[in-house]
Design an enzyme around this catalytic site. Structure first.
Site, PDB file in Angstrom:
ATOM      1  N   TYR A 198      -1.788   3.226 -12.435  1.00 29.06           N
ATOM      2  CA  TYR A 198      -2.200   3.171 -11.033  1.00 29.06           C
ATOM      3  C   TYR A 198      -1.399   2.137 -10.278  1.00 29.06           C
ATOM      4  O   TYR A 198      -0.678   1.336 -10.883  1.00 29.06           O
ATOM      5  CB  TYR A 198      -3.709   2.908 -10.924  1.00 29.06           C
ATOM      6  CG  TYR A 198      -4.135   1.477 -11.196  1.00 29.06           C
ATOM      7  CD1 TYR A 198      -4.070   0.928 -12.479  1.00 29.06           C
ATOM      8  CD2 TYR A 198      -4.596   0.660 -10.160  1.00 29.06           C
ATOM      9  CE1 TYR A 198      -4.473  -0.378 -12.720  1.00 29.06           C
ATOM     10  CE2 TYR A 198      -5.002  -0.643 -10.393  1.00 29.06           C
ATOM     11  CZ  TYR A 198      -4.928  -1.163 -11.671  1.00 29.06           C
ATOM     12  OH  TYR A 198      -5.312  -2.457 -11.901  1.00 29.06           O
ATOM     13  N   LYS A 222       0.782  -0.871 -16.026  1.00 31.93           N
ATOM     14  CA  LYS A 222      -0.405  -0.936 -15.171  1.00 31.93           C
ATOM     15  C   LYS A 222      -1.313   0.260 -15.433  1.00 31.93           C
ATOM     16  O   LYS A 222      -1.364   1.206 -14.641  1.00 31.93           O
ATOM     17  CB  LYS A 222       0.020  -1.018 -13.700  1.00 31.93           C
ATOM     18  CG  LYS A 222      -1.105  -1.471 -12.777  1.00 31.93           C
ATOM     19  CD  LYS A 222      -0.551  -1.845 -11.425  1.00 31.93           C
ATOM     20  CE  LYS A 222      -1.621  -2.041 -10.379  1.00 31.93           C
ATOM     21  NZ  LYS A 222      -2.550  -3.132 -10.665  1.00 31.93           N
ATOM     22  N   ARG A 232       7.433  -0.339  -9.673  1.00 36.38           N
ATOM     23  CA  ARG A 232       6.586  -0.639 -10.840  1.00 36.38           C
ATOM     24  C   ARG A 232       5.901   0.632 -11.344  1.00 36.38           C
ATOM     25  O   ARG A 232       5.744   0.817 -12.553  1.00 36.38           O
ATOM     26  CB  ARG A 232       5.562  -1.716 -10.500  1.00 36.38           C
ATOM     27  CG  ARG A 232       4.730  -2.109 -11.733  1.00 36.38           C
ATOM     28  CD  ARG A 232       3.817  -3.278 -11.474  1.00 36.38           C
ATOM     29  NE  ARG A 232       2.858  -2.976 -10.437  1.00 36.38           N
ATOM     30  CZ  ARG A 232       2.054  -3.871  -9.868  1.00 36.38           C
ATOM     31  NH1 ARG A 232       2.102  -5.128 -10.250  1.00 36.38           N
ATOM     32  NH2 ARG A 232       1.208  -3.515  -8.932  1.00 36.38           N
ATOM     33  N   GLU A 292      -3.296 -14.654 -17.227  1.00 33.59           N
ATOM     34  CA  GLU A 292      -3.420 -14.303 -15.809  1.00 33.59           C
ATOM     35  C   GLU A 292      -4.903 -14.189 -15.481  1.00 33.59           C
ATOM     36  O   GLU A 292      -5.754 -14.432 -16.338  1.00 33.59           O
ATOM     37  CB  GLU A 292      -2.672 -12.997 -15.501  1.00 33.59           C
ATOM     38  CG  GLU A 292      -3.123 -11.825 -16.351  1.00 33.59           C
ATOM     39  CD  GLU A 292      -2.258 -10.568 -16.191  1.00 33.59           C
ATOM     40  OE1 GLU A 292      -1.643 -10.378 -15.140  1.00 33.59           O
ATOM     41  OE2 GLU A 292      -2.235  -9.775 -17.149  1.00 33.59           O
TER      42      GLU A 292
END
Ligand code: PMP
Length: 286
Positions: free
Chosen positions: A33, A150, A52, A182
């Site tokens: 996504y 992702k 990306r 993160e």
């Protein structure tokens, strides 16, 4: 008013949109996504998100259903059809519906499923949290090992948000081998000794599009930047901390595990980077 969503080439009222129960996105989280923010009806850093997306799909040997120009047209169509001024465009591509459940990937002729929807967030650029900052807690990073892709496999990130909420905090920072990887849905940064520090890219973190833009802008502004891992102890003792993402932009982090970072208020470099980012991104939005 109901949103207009996109499914496989069709624009439909959200109530009418359907995806098969055999879709691999649903059964295997076999899907990637992107989330692109929209300010003043224009897309922020679209090219970064499109690149990306292409990379995530390639890493999973999935077909990219559209070239970058096609994705741009679809995004603009979604913004226009939903009269979106400030908010987000979400897009998901799954490996499609092979018509049954099977761990092995389906043959190449099974078309990917494409879903897009918008989320209107009038306060996107000026949320109350930007002034007060986030409180975060530290939790172990128990996600899989390819966080650079992702994927929609976000359960542990959801659990992390709930752990944060239960602790009266806004988000969780994930820690692996003593190092902060993160946030649950953002990249983590600290300011220490006058230097801006964030973890280098690799398989341990998502390569944030906002992260890349903030790094570039900080360097252009002659600020000292270091891409290196940092420990939780270093973060707790830092002068400032912040998180970056396409929906939070540059978000001050003012406490970690109940301990104030710096003075416990958004730091000066963090505020400057947030302003710089918003100003530059508004200018460059398409
Ligand atoms: N890390 C993770 C785990 C994320 O989910 C996100 C946002 N999707 C980010 C970092 C930030 O990436 P971006 O700046 O591209 O939104």
């Amino acid at each position: 008013m109901s949103r207009i969503v996109h499914v496989d080439g069709a624009f439909l009222p959200e109530e009418a949109a359907r995806v098969s129960v055999f879709d691999r996105g649903f059964l295997f989280a076999d899907a990637v996504y992107e989330v692109t923010s929209v300010l003043g009806g224009r897309l922020v850093d679209f090219a970064g998100h499109a690149r990306r997306l292409a990379r995530s799909l390639a890493e999973l040997a999935m077909t990219n259903p559209h070239p970058e120009a096609g994705w741009l047209t679809l995004h603009r169509e979604m913004v226009a059809r939903n009269g979106l001024a400030d908010g987000l465009v979400y897009l998901q591509v799954t490996r499609g519906n092979p018509g049954d459940r099977n761990f092995a990937y389906p043959p190449a002729e099974v078309a990917p499923t494409v879903v897009m929807f918008t989320q209107a967030i009038p306060e996107l650029a000026f949320p109350p949290a930007a002034a007060s900052g986030w409180k975060v807690i530290a939790i172990p990073d128990r996600r899989w090992g390819r966080r650079d892709i992702k994927t929609v496999q976000l359960l542990y990130s959801s659990m992390g948000k709930m752990m944060a909420r239960a602790a009266g905090a806004d988000d969780a920072w994930l820690v692996e081998d003593g190092m902060v990887t993160e946030g649950t849905s953002n990249n983590a940064w600290i300011v220490t000794g006058g230097r801006i520090v964030t973890r280098p890219t690799g398989e341990a973190i998502l390569h944030g599009i906002t992260r890349a833009a903030v790094l570039r802008l900080a360097r252009e502004a002659q600020l000292a930047v270091e891409e290196r891992p940092f420990t939780l102890a270093e973060a707790r003792a830092a002068d400032e901390a912040f998180a970056t993402s396409a929906s939070a932009f540059v978000m001050p982090v003012v406490a970690i595990d109940g301990v104030a970072v710096g003075r416990g208020t958004p730091g000066p470099l963090t505020r400057r980077l947030r302003e710089l980012y918003l100003e530059e991104m508004r200018k460059a939005a398409i």
